[in-house]
Write an enzyme that holds these catalytic residues in place. Structure first.
Site, short mmCIF file in Angstrom:
data_model
loop_
_atom_site.label_atom_id
_atom_site.label_comp_id
_atom_site.label_asym_id
_atom_site.label_seq_id
_atom_site.Cartn_x
_atom_site.Cartn_y
_atom_site.Cartn_z
N GLU A 86 0.92 -1.21 0.03
CA GLU A 86 0.15 0.11 0.01
C GLU A 86 0.83 1.24 0.03
O GLU A 86 1.71 1.50 1.06
CB GLU A 86 -0.86 0.12 1.29
CG GLU A 86 -1.94 1.13 1.17
CD GLU A 86 -3.21 1.08 2.44
OE1 GLU A 86 -3.25 -0.10 2.73
OE2 GLU A 86 -3.45 2.03 2.79
N LYS A 264 -7.46 -0.18 11.45
CA LYS A 264 -6.66 -0.63 10.21
C LYS A 264 -5.31 -0.02 9.69
O LYS A 264 -4.58 -0.48 9.28
CB LYS A 264 -7.59 -0.72 9.14
CG LYS A 264 -7.52 -1.31 8.06
CD LYS A 264 -6.61 -0.23 6.91
CE LYS A 264 -6.39 -1.37 5.50
NZ LYS A 264 -5.70 -0.55 4.64
N ASP A 280 4.27 -13.44 12.35
CA ASP A 280 2.59 -13.87 11.92
C ASP A 280 1.88 -12.92 12.15
O ASP A 280 1.34 -12.33 13.03
CB ASP A 280 2.49 -14.99 12.96
CG ASP A 280 1.09 -15.78 12.56
OD1 ASP A 280 0.25 -15.19 11.97
OD2 ASP A 280 0.71 -16.83 13.16
N HIS A 378 -2.42 12.63 -0.60
CA HIS A 378 -1.50 11.78 -0.98
C HIS A 378 -1.50 11.32 -2.39
O HIS A 378 -0.70 12.00 -3.28
CB HIS A 378 -1.65 10.44 -0.18
CG HIS A 378 -1.08 10.69 1.26
ND1 HIS A 378 -0.07 10.46 1.67
CD2 HIS A 378 -1.91 10.83 2.38
CE1 HIS A 378 0.01 10.72 2.92
NE2 HIS A 378 -1.41 10.96 3.48
C1 MEV Z 1 -5.97 3.43 4.64
O1 MEV Z 1 -5.24 1.97 4.32
C2 MEV Z 1 -6.04 3.62 6.35
C3 MEV Z 1 -6.81 4.90 6.59
O2 MEV Z 1 -8.15 4.63 6.08
C4 MEV Z 1 -6.75 4.70 8.17
C5 MEV Z 1 -7.95 5.70 8.87
O3 MEV Z 1 -8.61 6.09 8.35
O4 MEV Z 1 -7.43 6.31 10.25
C6 MEV Z 1 -6.29 6.08 6.19
#
Ligand code: MEV
Length: 425
Positions: A86, A264, A280, A378
């Site tokens: 990513e 995430k 892992d 970004h």
């Molecule tokens: C994207 O991989 C991760 C984000 O969605 C995390 C977040 O929203 O805090 C940018």
């Protein structure tokens, strides 16, 4: 009669050499010779090693490894290898770390390197008595567990504690034994699973019940890694940015829909280091998310607050079952180099470093989201730079950049091709 190419029943597939497996898959899926050759090129992971790591190997999957710079952890500068597909994940850690470097960077700690294995006991009519009967055998349990792994004992690890819970379930009352084991520099799954399997018949004998599962818990809450950091107000861009970030945290902590995305993002950083070091990822992810829900509602893994000076303080605490020995860590050549780059000498130091990376990742995600937004901040910007590097001028820049973002391939060669197509009309 030979098996038709359209059948998934391929007798002895696991015994075939890799090239023959690829041939069988090619027959099934209609792969071109070039695609077979691609699979057979295992890059910097020797095919023979890959074939020993998992079953039925036909190839390897390369993931970029990037280095996060600017990290200062417990007074030491560290370069952090991160394996991720990513974009912006590595840059996010670099940016967050740059903004707190002069203020001292990250401070970390750890609760210990204890893993839990569970033994499920069913069919006992007197579960409370059974619980006590097991607890009374603590010395025997310790001896049985420690006998499984003399090397671990020599390294200062081994059995630490015994806990027994009576659990009401849809299938009746169960008696669940936890053995708590210090696994030191190993992630510890093999060590504790071996101990649990050995102990199970003894538990059944002491109680008259039937043992069923004997397996570690990925909710490794005796192996909590912690990191904290203060970002000076001036470094992050003032009160409006700080308060927007705080509000983002409050949102995540109150709402599981947002918390899942917030966490995430944290795991973007954490899993990338876990993977780069051959650990892992699923074990760490399961532990993190279970820990985030430990109070009955899924919430943020990080905490954010304002210091007396008005700066932004962040902290993280989560299970971190990673090791330096065992599994792919000691076998995968890239993992070995990643660990050398990290320069950590214990599983604890690795776990603490990973926690700091998770916190840094969260800082950058919240800052981007609370200000310009992720896409604008970004991808769009990056895509415009690439479009310009490809030679786009004036309104061509925006048009090429839009195509790159839509395709999800922000690359100079794609930009050049798009520009050529645009100019050709
Ligand atoms: C994207 O991989 C991760 C984000 O969605 C995390 C977040 O929203 O805090 C940018």
């Amino acid at each position: 009669m030979s098996t038709p190419a359209s059948s998934s029943r391929i007798a002895g597939f696991h015994k075939l050499p890799i090239a023959d497996r690829v041939e069988a898959v090619a027959r099934f899926a209609g792969l071109e010779p070039g695609e077979c050759a691609h699979l057979l090129d295992t890059g910097n992971l020797p095919a023979e090693l890959a074939d020993h790591l998992i079953e039925n190997v036909v190839g390897t999957m390369n993931i970029p490894v990037g280095i996060a710079t600017n990290m200062r952890i417990d007074g030491e500068d560290r370069l952090i290898p991160m394996a991720t597909e990513e974009s912006s994940v590595v840059a996010a850690v670099c940016n967050a770390a740059r903004q707190c470097y002069d203020a001292g960077g990250f401070t970390t700690s750890m609760s210990g390197t204890l893993m839990i294995a569970q033994i499920q006991l069913t069919g006992v009519g007197d579960p409370q008595l059974a619980r006590l009967r097991i607890l009374e055998r603590k010395a025997e349990v310790q001896a049985s567990c420690d006998a499984c792994d003399p090397v671990l004992l020599q390294l200062g690890g081994g059995f630490r504690d015994l806990e027994v819970r009576v659990l009401e379930t849809r299938g009746g009352t169960m008696v669940i034994t936890h053995i708590v084991v210090d696994t030191r520099d190993a992630m510890g799954a093999n060590a504790v699973n071996t101990m649990a399997e050995k102990l199970a018949p003894q538990i059944a004998g002491w109680t008259g019940g039937r043992t069923n599962l004997r397996i570690l818990s990925n909710l490794a809450d005796r192996r909590l890694a912690r990191a904290r950091c203060v970002w000076p107000l001036a470094a992050i861009g003032g009160e409006a940015v700080r308060d927007g970030m705080l509000s983002a945290y409050h949102f995540a902590d109150a709402d599981p829909y947002r918390a899942a995305t917030h966490n995430k993002g944290i795991m973007n950083g954490i899993s990338a280091v876990v993977l780069a070091t051959g650990n892992d990822t699923r074990a760490v992810e399961a532990g993190a998310h279970a820990y985030a829900a430990r109070n009955g509602r899924y919430a943020s893994l990080t905490h954010w607050e304002v210091t007396a000076e008005g700066d932004l303080a962040g902290s993280i605490e989560l299970p971190m079952a990673v090791g330096l020995v065992g599994g792919a860590t000691k076998l995968h050549p890239t993992a070995k180099i990643a660990l050398k780059v990290l320069g950590v000498r214990s599983a604890e130091a690795l776990a603490r470093t990973i926690a700091a990376v998770g916190l840094a990742q969260n800082f950058s995600a919240m800052k981007a989201l609370a200000t310009t937004g992720i896409q604008k901040g970004h991808m769009a910007l990056h895509a415009q730079n690439i479009a310009m590097m490809a030679g786009a001028l004036g309104e061509e820049i925006e048009r090429v950049a839009r195509v790159l973002v839509a395709k999800g391939t922000v690359r100079i060669d794609v930009a050049e091709a798009e520009l050529k197509a645009l100019r050709a009309g």
